[in-house]
Design a protein around this motif. Structure first.
Motif, mmCIF file in Angstrom:
data_model
loop_
_atom_site.group_PDB
_atom_site.id
_atom_site.type_symbol
_atom_site.label_atom_id
_atom_site.label_comp_id
_atom_site.label_asym_id
_atom_site.label_seq_id
_atom_site.Cartn_x
_atom_site.Cartn_y
_atom_site.Cartn_z
ATOM 1 N N TYR A 114 16.244 1.279 13.533
ATOM 2 C CA TYR A 114 16.969 0.106 13.053
ATOM 3 C C TYR A 114 17.911 -0.440 14.127
ATOM 4 C CZ TYR A 114 19.680 -3.112 10.306
ATOM 5 O OH TYR A 114 20.292 -4.250 9.849
ATOM 6 N N ALA A 115 18.556 0.461 14.861
ATOM 7 C CA ALA A 115 19.437 0.010 15.945
ATOM 8 C C ALA A 115 18.635 -0.732 17.009
ATOM 9 C CB ALA A 115 20.164 1.202 16.561
ATOM 10 N N TYR A 116 17.435 -0.278 17.268
ATOM 11 C CA TYR A 116 16.575 -0.978 18.232
ATOM 12 C C TYR A 116 16.255 -2.381 17.725
ATOM 13 C CZ TYR A 116 12.930 -1.837 21.650
ATOM 14 O OH TYR A 116 12.189 -2.371 22.662
ATOM 15 N N TYR A 117 15.943 -2.496 16.456
ATOM 16 C CA TYR A 117 15.689 -3.821 15.871
ATOM 17 C C TYR A 117 16.935 -4.697 15.969
ATOM 18 C CZ TYR A 117 15.933 -7.311 12.204
ATOM 19 O OH TYR A 117 16.150 -8.475 11.519
ATOM 20 N N TYR A 118 18.082 -4.141 15.628
ATOM 21 C CA TYR A 118 19.313 -4.916 15.551
ATOM 22 C C TYR A 118 19.776 -5.402 16.925
ATOM 23 C CZ TYR A 118 24.041 -6.204 14.193
ATOM 24 O OH TYR A 118 25.198 -6.897 13.960
ATOM 25 N N PHE A 119 19.730 -4.530 17.933
ATOM 26 C CA PHE A 119 20.270 -4.878 19.239
ATOM 27 C C PHE A 119 19.237 -5.483 20.186
ATOM 28 C CE2 PHE A 119 23.293 -1.552 17.862
ATOM 29 C CZ PHE A 119 24.434 -2.329 17.872
ATOM 30 N N ILE A 120 17.969 -5.087 20.080
ATOM 31 C CA ILE A 120 16.967 -5.505 21.058
ATOM 32 C C ILE A 120 15.854 -6.332 20.438
ATOM 33 C CG2 ILE A 120 15.299 -4.649 22.760
ATOM 34 C CD1 ILE A 120 17.077 -2.189 23.044
ATOM 35 N N GLY A 121 15.572 -6.164 19.166
ATOM 36 C CA GLY A 121 14.434 -6.799 18.503
ATOM 37 C C GLY A 121 14.320 -8.295 18.750
ATOM 38 N N CYS A 122 13.107 -8.820 18.583
ATOM 39 C CA CYS A 122 12.893 -10.253 18.835
ATOM 40 C C CYS A 122 13.030 -11.047 17.546
ATOM 41 C CB CYS A 122 11.531 -10.482 19.485
ATOM 42 S SG CYS A 122 10.133 -10.295 18.403
ATOM 43 N N ASN A 123 13.565 -12.244 17.645
ATOM 44 C CA ASN A 123 13.795 -13.101 16.482
ATOM 45 C C ASN A 123 12.658 -14.076 16.237
ATOM 46 O OD1 ASN A 123 16.294 -11.960 15.994
ATOM 47 N ND2 ASN A 123 17.306 -13.322 17.439
ATOM 48 N N SER A 124 11.780 -14.246 17.202
ATOM 49 C CA SER A 124 10.728 -15.252 17.069
ATOM 50 C C SER A 124 9.632 -14.826 16.103
ATOM 51 C CB SER A 124 10.127 -15.553 18.437
ATOM 52 O OG SER A 124 9.471 -14.410 18.944
ATOM 53 N N GLY A 125 9.505 -13.551 15.820
ATOM 54 C CA GLY A 125 8.477 -13.064 14.913
ATOM 55 C C GLY A 125 7.166 -12.737 15.597
ATOM 56 N N CYS A 173 6.788 -10.371 17.930
ATOM 57 C CA CYS A 173 6.732 -8.941 18.235
ATOM 58 C C CYS A 173 6.450 -8.189 16.937
ATOM 59 C CB CYS A 173 8.052 -8.469 18.823
ATOM 60 S SG CYS A 173 8.669 -9.484 20.163
ATOM 61 N N PRO A 174 5.318 -7.535 16.805
ATOM 62 C CA PRO A 174 4.960 -6.941 15.518
ATOM 63 C C PRO A 174 5.862 -5.785 15.090
ATOM 64 C CG PRO A 174 3.336 -6.378 17.175
ATOM 65 C CD PRO A 174 4.274 -7.351 17.805
ATOM 66 N N ILE A 175 6.405 -5.026 16.011
ATOM 67 C CA ILE A 175 7.215 -3.868 15.626
ATOM 68 C C ILE A 175 8.685 -4.248 15.479
ATOM 69 C CG2 ILE A 175 8.010 -1.585 16.370
ATOM 70 C CD1 ILE A 175 5.308 -1.201 17.690
ATOM 71 N N THR A 176 9.214 -5.005 16.403
ATOM 72 C CA THR A 176 10.654 -5.251 16.409
ATOM 73 C C THR A 176 11.070 -6.515 15.666
ATOM 74 O OG1 THR A 176 10.498 -6.384 18.538
ATOM 75 C CG2 THR A 176 10.950 -4.028 18.571
ATOM 76 N N SER A 177 10.158 -7.262 15.093
ATOM 77 C CA SER A 177 10.556 -8.474 14.380
ATOM 78 C C SER A 177 10.979 -8.197 12.940
ATOM 79 C CB SER A 177 9.421 -9.492 14.388
ATOM 80 O OG SER A 177 8.312 -8.993 13.687
ATOM 81 N N SER A 178 10.659 -7.031 12.410
ATOM 82 C CA SER A 178 11.014 -6.680 11.038
ATOM 83 C C SER A 178 11.843 -5.392 11.035
ATOM 84 C CB SER A 178 9.747 -6.455 10.212
ATOM 85 O OG SER A 178 10.072 -5.889 8.969
ATOM 86 N N PRO A 179 12.962 -5.379 10.306
ATOM 87 C CA PRO A 179 13.759 -4.148 10.279
ATOM 88 C C PRO A 179 13.037 -3.006 9.558
ATOM 89 C CG PRO A 179 14.645 -5.742 8.739
ATOM 90 C CD PRO A 179 13.585 -6.447 9.537
ATOM 91 N N TYR A 180 12.183 -3.331 8.602
ATOM 92 C CA TYR A 180 11.469 -2.282 7.868
ATOM 93 C C TYR A 180 10.443 -1.579 8.748
ATOM 94 C CZ TYR A 180 13.551 -4.752 3.972
ATOM 95 O OH TYR A 180 14.449 -5.353 3.129
#
Length: 69
Positions: free
Chosen positions: A21-32, A34-41
């Motif tokens: 979740y921290a990876y999603y929150y700090f590094i994840g992509c907002n454009s949608g 990126c299949p892994i990091t675009s969703s917190p779940y």
């Protein structure tokens, strides 16, 4: 003894989920895109699975299998 292993595994899964979740929150992509990091779940689930893999018990060599000279 198995309770200790279960607690260790549960804590590793929780820690992995927190890191995911921290990876999603700090590094994840907002454009949608990126299949892994675009969703917190999904990111949290992958982190939990990674924590499980790291904590999974491995076989240890017993001392009786080691040859002595």
């Amino acid at each position: 003894m198995t309770l200790r292993k279960d607690v260790k595994m549960a804590l590793s899964i929780i820690a992995g989920a927190a890191v995911g979740y921290a990876y999603y929150y700090f590094i994840g992509c907002n454009s949608g895109t990126c299949p892994i990091t675009s969703s917190p779940y999904i990111s949290t689930g992958y982190g939990a699975i990674l924590g499980l893999v790291i904590a999974f018990p491995t076989k240890r060599k017993s001392k009786s299998n080691v040859e002595t000279e």
